[in-house]
Enzyme design. Structure first.
Site, PDB file in Angstrom:
ATOM      1  N   ASN A   9      88.226 -21.314  25.071  1.00 33.23           N
ATOM      2  CA  ASN A   9      87.859 -19.902  24.966  1.00 33.23           C
ATOM      3  C   ASN A   9      88.083 -19.494  23.505  1.00 33.23           C
ATOM      4  OD1 ASN A   9      87.595 -17.156  25.067  1.00 33.23           O
ATOM      5  ND2 ASN A   9      89.363 -16.785  26.402  1.00 33.23           N
ATOM      6  N   TRP A  10      86.972 -19.381  22.779  1.00 31.68           N
ATOM      7  CA  TRP A  10      87.101 -19.097  21.345  1.00 31.68           C
ATOM      8  C   TRP A  10      87.327 -17.618  21.039  1.00 31.68           C
ATOM      9  CZ3 TRP A  10      82.681 -22.682  19.041  1.00 31.68           C
ATOM     10  CH2 TRP A  10      83.139 -24.006  19.058  1.00 31.68           C
ATOM     11  N   LYS A  11      87.309 -16.775  22.056  1.00 31.85           N
ATOM     12  CA  LYS A  11      87.574 -15.338  21.864  1.00 31.85           C
ATOM     13  C   LYS A  11      86.737 -14.782  20.702  1.00 31.85           C
ATOM     14  CE  LYS A  11      91.971 -16.013  24.069  1.00 31.85           C
ATOM     15  NZ  LYS A  11      93.317 -15.571  24.315  1.00 31.85           N
ATOM     16  N   HIS A  97      88.928 -12.154  32.455  1.00 33.82           N
ATOM     17  CA  HIS A  97      89.984 -12.541  31.517  1.00 33.82           C
ATOM     18  C   HIS A  97      90.950 -11.368  31.326  1.00 33.82           C
ATOM     19  CE1 HIS A  97      92.102 -13.718  27.908  1.00 33.82           C
ATOM     20  NE2 HIS A  97      91.754 -14.959  28.205  1.00 33.82           N
ATOM     21  N   GLU A  99      92.372 -10.183  28.845  1.00 36.00           N
ATOM     22  CA  GLU A  99      92.078  -9.298  27.712  1.00 36.00           C
ATOM     23  C   GLU A  99      90.989  -8.286  28.086  1.00 36.00           C
ATOM     24  OE1 GLU A  99      91.560 -12.445  24.845  1.00 36.00           O
ATOM     25  OE2 GLU A  99      93.705 -12.833  24.990  1.00 36.00           O
ATOM     26  N   GLU A 170      96.043 -17.589  34.698  1.00 38.40           N
ATOM     27  CA  GLU A 170      96.519 -17.341  33.338  1.00 38.40           C
ATOM     28  C   GLU A 170      97.579 -16.239  33.355  1.00 38.40           C
ATOM     29  OE1 GLU A 170      93.483 -18.719  30.201  1.00 38.40           O
ATOM     30  OE2 GLU A 170      92.963 -16.699  30.778  1.00 38.40           O
ATOM     31  N   GLY A 176      98.591 -16.675  24.331  1.00 35.81           N
ATOM     32  CA  GLY A 176      98.719 -16.431  22.902  1.00 35.81           C
ATOM     33  C   GLY A 176     100.146 -16.169  22.455  1.00 35.81           C
ATOM     34  N   SER A 215      98.808 -20.753  26.358  1.00 34.48           N
ATOM     35  CA  SER A 215      99.537 -21.586  25.395  1.00 34.48           C
ATOM     36  C   SER A 215      99.446 -23.087  25.680  1.00 34.48           C
ATOM     37  CB  SER A 215     100.992 -21.128  25.286  1.00 34.48           C
ATOM     38  OG  SER A 215     101.048 -19.783  24.849  1.00 34.48           O
ATOM     39  N   GLY A 236      92.861 -21.185  24.550  1.00 32.61           N
ATOM     40  CA  GLY A 236      92.456 -20.279  23.487  1.00 32.61           C
ATOM     41  C   GLY A 236      92.751 -20.883  22.120  1.00 32.61           C
ATOM     42  N   GLY A 237      93.861 -20.458  21.520  1.00 39.13           N
ATOM     43  CA  GLY A 237      94.202 -20.822  20.136  1.00 39.13           C
ATOM     44  C   GLY A 237      94.043 -22.301  19.805  1.00 39.13           C
TER      45      GLY A 237
HETATM   46  P1  PGA Z   1      95.920 -19.234  24.539  1.00 42.56           P
HETATM   47  O1  PGA Z   1      94.794 -18.376  25.319  1.00 42.56           O
HETATM   48  O2  PGA Z   1      95.633 -20.686  24.834  1.00 42.56           O
HETATM   49  O3  PGA Z   1      95.713 -18.896  23.091  1.00 42.56           O
HETATM   50  O4  PGA Z   1      97.239 -18.824  25.074  1.00 42.56           O
HETATM   51  C1  PGA Z   1      94.375 -18.749  26.614  1.00 42.56           C
HETATM   52  C2  PGA Z   1      93.331 -17.789  27.120  1.00 42.56           C
HETATM   53  O5  PGA Z   1      93.417 -16.589  26.827  1.00 42.56           O
HETATM   54  O6  PGA Z   1      92.389 -18.194  27.841  1.00 42.56           O
END
Ligand code: PGA
Length: 251
Positions: A9-11, A97, A99, A170, A176, A215, A236-237
């Site tokens: 997930n590149w956000k 998600h 967010e 999640e 994050g 994470s 994500g990251g």
């Molecule tokens: P993260 O994000 O790996 O940076 O914790 C995961 C996500 O939001 O899908």
């Protein structure tokens, strides 16, 4: 069920060039998807066409959007339809998600509309669910998970093919933050998600993949996908750099 879904997930990161470069590099590192691994990348809308072009050198990746609006077209300024995602090379989309839920106030019911509409339009969906730290500390894990899954899947056909629907657990407090859920916490939540899916979809519920997200890194991905009822990861990251994502895919 032994093919893991390893999803990035590149956000809101990457220009078109950066996205193209990352996938080109990933294609050089891996050439093909390892045995028992499906690979998906959820890129920003503006990068999707560039990612689609990069699939000629990184053909094992499935592309997805990070959001979708539940209508074919119409006066919905700033939104994007399932057909537009398909037009840019997508076969998948994320819904729910955390967010989107917290920053953009998406309700459980709206997430459910999106999930059902995207599936009907032919996309595969990863529905995300997870509790905040306050909800966990108040003993609300099961209630929150069941509520989000119930509403998120309410309008989904009972006969949905399990390879078109996945759920990502999640925990919001692990996204994050560098604080990954521990193995017991992951196993407990995934068992709950499995219980819900089996009660909702009967035998197909056993085949729906449940991803862990929060994470995930190259150092912990192998242990995480070794846990009961963990059928992949949503990253994500640590998915932004090709080598790091490749190390997670092959973990
Ligand atoms: P993260 O994000 O790996 O940076 O914790 C995961 C996500 O939001 O899908």
């Amino acid at each position: 069920m032994n093919t893991f879904l390893m999803a990035a997930n590149w956000k809101m990161f990457k220009t078109r060039d950066e996205a193209y470069q990352t996938l080109t590099e990933l294609g050089k590192i891996l050439q093909t998807a390892p045995k028992n691994r499906d690979v998906a990348v959820f890129a920003p809308f503006t990068c999707l066409s560039a990612c689609s072009e990069a699939l000629s050198v990184c053909p094992f990746v499935r592309l997805g959007g990070q959001n979708v609006y539940p209508a074919k077209d119409g006066a919905f300024t700033g939104e994007i339809s399932p057909g537009m995602l398909v037009d840019c090379g997508c076969s998948m989309v994320l819904t729910g998600h955390s967010e989107r839920r917290s920053l953009f106030k998406e309700s459980d019911a709206f997430v459910g509309e999106k999930t059902a509409f995207a599936l009907k339009a032919g996309l595969s969906v990863i529905l995300c669910a997870g509790e905040t730290l306050e909800e966990r500390d108040a003993g609300g894990l099961k209630e929150v998970l069941f509520r989000q899954l119930e509403a998120g899947l309410e309008k989904v056909d009972d006969s949905i093919s399990p390879d078109r629907l996945s759920v990502a657990y999640e925990p919001v407090w692990a996204i994050g933050t560098g604080r990954v859920a521990n193995e017991a916490e992951i196993v407990e939540a995934h068992a709950l998600a499995r219980e819900f899916l089996v009660s909702r979809f009967k035998t197909a519920g056993d085949k729906i993949r449940i991803l862990y997200g929060g994470s995930v890194k190259p150092e912990n991905a192998g242990a995480i996908i070794g846990l009961d009822n963990v059928n992949g990861v949503l990253v994500g990251g640590a998915s932004l750099k090709a080598q790091s994502f490749a190390d997670i895919i092959t973990a």
